[in-house]
Design an enzyme around this catalytic site. Structure first.
Site, PDB file in Angstrom:
ATOM      1  N   LEU A 486      37.507  50.600  43.482  1.00  0.00           N
ATOM      2  CA  LEU A 486      38.096  49.336  43.055  1.00  0.00           C
ATOM      3  C   LEU A 486      39.045  48.885  44.159  1.00  0.00           C
ATOM      4  O   LEU A 486      39.932  49.636  44.574  1.00  0.00           O
ATOM      5  CB  LEU A 486      38.865  49.486  41.738  1.00  0.00           C
ATOM      6  CG  LEU A 486      39.718  48.273  41.332  1.00  0.00           C
ATOM      7  CD1 LEU A 486      38.857  47.042  41.094  1.00  0.00           C
ATOM      8  CD2 LEU A 486      40.557  48.593  40.095  1.00  0.00           C
ATOM      9  N   GLU A 487      38.845  47.651  44.614  1.00  0.00           N
ATOM     10  CA  GLU A 487      39.699  47.061  45.653  1.00  0.00           C
ATOM     11  C   GLU A 487      40.651  46.081  44.976  1.00  0.00           C
ATOM     12  O   GLU A 487      40.227  45.056  44.463  1.00  0.00           O
ATOM     13  CB  GLU A 487      38.809  46.348  46.680  1.00  0.00           C
ATOM     14  CG  GLU A 487      39.535  45.829  47.901  1.00  0.00           C
ATOM     15  CD  GLU A 487      38.561  45.184  48.890  1.00  0.00           C
ATOM     16  OE1 GLU A 487      38.884  45.160  50.085  1.00  0.00           O
ATOM     17  OE2 GLU A 487      37.487  44.702  48.466  1.00  0.00           O
ATOM     18  N   VAL A 488      41.925  46.430  44.952  1.00  0.00           N
ATOM     19  CA  VAL A 488      42.947  45.551  44.370  1.00  0.00           C
ATOM     20  C   VAL A 488      43.545  44.712  45.494  1.00  0.00           C
ATOM     21  O   VAL A 488      43.960  45.243  46.527  1.00  0.00           O
ATOM     22  CB  VAL A 488      44.046  46.368  43.661  1.00  0.00           C
ATOM     23  CG1 VAL A 488      45.228  45.478  43.273  1.00  0.00           C
ATOM     24  CG2 VAL A 488      43.477  47.054  42.417  1.00  0.00           C
ATOM     25  N   THR A 524      36.480  45.122  52.189  1.00  0.00           N
ATOM     26  CA  THR A 524      35.101  45.621  52.119  1.00  0.00           C
ATOM     27  C   THR A 524      34.071  44.539  52.412  1.00  0.00           C
ATOM     28  O   THR A 524      33.142  44.752  53.198  1.00  0.00           O
ATOM     29  CB  THR A 524      34.831  46.260  50.752  1.00  0.00           C
ATOM     30  OG1 THR A 524      35.228  45.350  49.719  1.00  0.00           O
ATOM     31  CG2 THR A 524      35.618  47.557  50.594  1.00  0.00           C
TER      32      THR A 524
END
Length: 742
Positions: A486-488, A524
């Site tokens: 998960l990219e916050v 990403t």
């Protein structure tokens, strides 16, 4: 009256995690409890502790038998302490460590009194090896109880004869399966395979183990209970198949040949540990236990100092460190409590996010524009849960309890009770602005709004918000229930509390979480763009679809970039492309030929028109992926012949695609998008599939050397122009010789 003997009374072992207590019935309760740590691991002192305690058991006439238990609430022994391998610098040192473990564990195996492992919680790696060396094993039926040999995931193999003892109890096929995959074994499966001698509720675990220990003591050596679950001589089909495979030389040869073939197909030869695991078990089957111990010790020594194991252990340490990372620098910042999530958009992403939230015990209100869309989303969630029931990972009751947390709607009802709203609607800024306004108008005051966008800057989405401090990015990866990252994304306006809350929710959902600063493509998506673009440039140069993808898979990627383009969607890439070009110019420019694919309505897998064949056309070709040769005509290129040599060398294909990603990662670090090289490596590996054995973009640069990476990129810059402009962070690292990791 209870007699107690504790190593804590002896000054040489004042801090020993091992203690012994003798019960009135003659059962010694040996407790392993590492002081000051949440879970038990095997420490460097374990061999000495074990020898000392076994000596006490053997010499004390009051002791008839012993049980080995954990002093931790929910963990038995979760493997060896990997930290102790950091000090190992030579294969000889590691081999000596392995041999010392062999000798220590033999004290347990050769005990004149039976030892029964009473296991509640995780018994992994060295923990399972200790349990297998005991004379019997009783497991609790709790969900927290799992067995496994995950060493292969660290580039290692089990070092105290766990493979052989698992084969002895469960057969060669089971030992190969669990040794090569590192997967977990549940109590019911352990009983079925004969690894567990009994499985009982946790409250009666110790008493059941003690009773079995006394029974074994009364029967006398060799202290072997009957195989679990076996009644009489009857053999079922599975047992007959196993006997055919394992109990004759031809069958064993077939078994190991298949294991070798499948392993090489999976690893591409990049991971030595699986090959050595097969070697240990083949030696055990053909030449016996003692010969396999020798092979194991030498292999363990070589693997510990291998570059592959170093990269995988570094990855292990990095992910463990991230579990403690709140995502913000101020330790006083606490996340908000999230009891309910509103999920806007019930497509594959939205339904996937709903599933991981339900699985974490968080109530979800799923919303979409019509009942048909909601129905598809609901089916997606129920199918995943149903599959888990089939695999016996969930009971039907547990599935129903999770589904009970899910409600659906086509309007704004239910928003008022949501603590967090996540949107996964179409990648259109106007659509997302409308969603923001609707949520703020109908949701609770101060509700956190998270966008699952993959490319639009969060600050642009937050421009429509009255409370931009509550707007954050939560970029999941597809399929959500399988992809670990998960990219916050935080903007300059996002409050630390909101960032910490998004990170905490992601961790509850079982994700590895990185926090990045806002920008087009974030991290990403931004580094993926040049990687896939370069594959398209190679295609335009006459390299075939298969040649591009095979080269990158051979370098260690799980799938090739053109196959990935089909999965992402050619239309999605075309939509995101102009956004990236506007922000980063020529570095993100695809070849002109790619617009022809969009004009030909090629969207990839979703409409079964992409780089590869799908549906009936694929079935006609047989197993595997087959390129759609009509692509070449669309691009105005000749159809390559299967035997044609690629017009570009394989190594250049690999370098051009992979170095484009690496270079863009360095741009991200230099511009402050990334908080650290660690986050960049984790994001590339867990989000995009960068080869783990290479350690990630930054570890790869350190391994190759910044000067060498810069030299290669400058060669391509002279050949291809601005899309190969080297990142300033790389230029600086090459100038100073400074590594990204100390």
């Amino acid at each position: 009256m209870t007699t107690t003997e504790s190593t804590a009374t002896q000054s040489p072992a004042a801090k020993s995690p091992v203690s012994l207590e003798v019960r009135p019935d003659g059962v010694a309760v040996v407790t392993y409890d590492v002081p000051g740590e949440a879970v038990n691991t095997l420490k460097p002192t374990f061999t000495g502790d074990l020898e000392r305690i076994m000596g006490q058991i053997a010499s004390n006439p009051l002791i008839k038998a012993a049980i080995l238990v954990s002093g931790k609430a929910d963990t038995w022994i979760a493997g060896a302490d990997i930290e102790m391998l950091k000090s190992v610098t030579t294969a000889a040192q590691a081999e000596a460590m392995c041999r010392a473990g062999h000798e220590a564990i033999l004290r347990l195996v050769r005990s004149p009194k039976p030892i029964v492992a009473a296991i509640h919680g995780a018994a992994l790696g060295g923990g399972l090896e200790v349990a297998l060396a005991c004379h019997a094993r009783v497991l609790s039926d709790d969900k927290k109880t799992v067995l496994g040999l995950p060493e292969v995931q660290l580039g290692l193999l089990p070092g105290i004869n766990g493979l052989q003892r698992l084969a002895e109890r469960a057969g060669l096929q089971a030992a190969l399966d669990h040794g090569l995959t590192g997967k977990n074994m549940r109590p019911s499966k352990a009983r079925q395979l004969g690894v567990a001698d009994d499985v009982v509720p946790a409250p009666i675990l110790k008493e059941t183990a003690a009773a079995l220990a006394l029974k074994l003591a009364a029967a006398g050596p060799p202290f072997r209970p009957a195989r679990a679950g076996k009644k009489g001589p009857k053999l079922d089909a599975a047992a007959l198949t196993r006997a055919a495979l394992e109990q004759n030389p031809i069958g064993r040869a077939v078994l190991f040949q298949q294991a070798q073939k499948q392993t090489r197909e999976k690893t591409g030869g990049h991971y030595p540990a699986p090959e050595r695991i097969i070697e240990v078990l083949r030696t055990y089957a053909e030449r016996g236990f003692d010969a396999s111990r020798e092979v194991e010790a030498r292999a363990f020594g070589e693997l510990v100092v291998s570059s592959t194991a170093h990269r995988l252990m570094e990855l292990f340490f990095a992910t463990n460190a991230m579990k403690k990372d709140t995502g913000v620098d101020d330790p006083s910042v606490q996340p908000r409590k999230v009891e309910k999530i509103a999920m806007i958009g019930a497509g594959l992403m939205g339904a996937g996010i709903a599933y991981v939230s339900l699985n974490a015990g968080i109530a979800v209100r799923l919303r979409d524009r019509d009942d048909a869309s909601l129905g598809r989303g609901l089916k997606y969630v129920t199918d995943i849960l149903g599959d888990r029931v089939k695999k016996k990972q969930l009971t039907p009751l547990e599935r129903d309890q999770k589904l009970a947390l899910l409600t659906t709607t086509t309007d704004s009802s239910g928003l008022k009770s949501a603590d967090l709203v996540i949107e996964a609607v179409f990648e259109d800024l106007a659509v997302k602005h409308a969603v923001v306004r609707d949520v703020e108008a109908n949701g609770k005051d101060g509700v956190i709004f998270a966008s699952n966008t993959s490319s639009i800057p969060i600050s642009r989405i937050a421009a429509a918000s009255k409370r931009p401090e509550n707007v954050v990015g939560m970029h999941y990866f597809s399929p959500v229930h399988k992809m670990p990252l998960l990219e916050v994304i935080r903007t300059e306006a996002t409050s630390p509390e909101v960032v910490a809350t998004a990170v905490a929710v992601g961790k509850r959902q079982g994700k590895t979480v990185i926090v990045v600063n806002d920008g087009v493509g974030f991290y990403t998506s931004r580094i993926l763009g040049p990687y896939m673009n370069e594959a398209s440039w190679l295609l335009a140069e006459g390299v075939s679809i298969e040649q591009v993808d095979r080269a990158l898979v051979a370098w260690g990627w799980p799938v090739g970039p053109l196959a990935l383009l089909d999965e992402v969607g050619i239309d999605v890439a075309a939509h995101i492309g102009p956004i990236m070009i506007e922000a980063f110019g020529d570095r993100m420019s695809p070849p002109p030929t790619m617009a022809k694919l969009v004009a030909d309505d090629r969207k990839g897998r979703k409409n079964e028109r992409g780089m590869y064949l799908y549906g009936a056309a694929a079935k006609k070709k047989g197993k595997g992926k087959h390129p759609d040769e009509s692509v070449y005509a669309v691009l105005g290129l000749p159809v390559p012949k299967a035997k044609d040599k690629p017009p570009v060398a394989v190594e250049e294909i690999q370098m051009r695609c992979s170095l484009q990603l690496v270079n863009e990662a360095l741009h991200c670090l230099g511009e402050g998008v990334l908080r650290s090289p660690r986050d960049g490596d984790i994001g590339a590996i867990f989000g995009l599939g960068f080869p783990p054995f290479r350690g990630g973009p930054f570890r790869y640069v350190d391994a190759l050397g910044p000067a060498e990476v810069l030299r290669r990129i400058e060669v391509y810059e002279r050949r291809f122009g601005k899309r190969w402009t080297p990142a300033p962070a790389l230029v600086e690292a090459a100038r100073t010789g400074k590594r990204f990791y100390d």
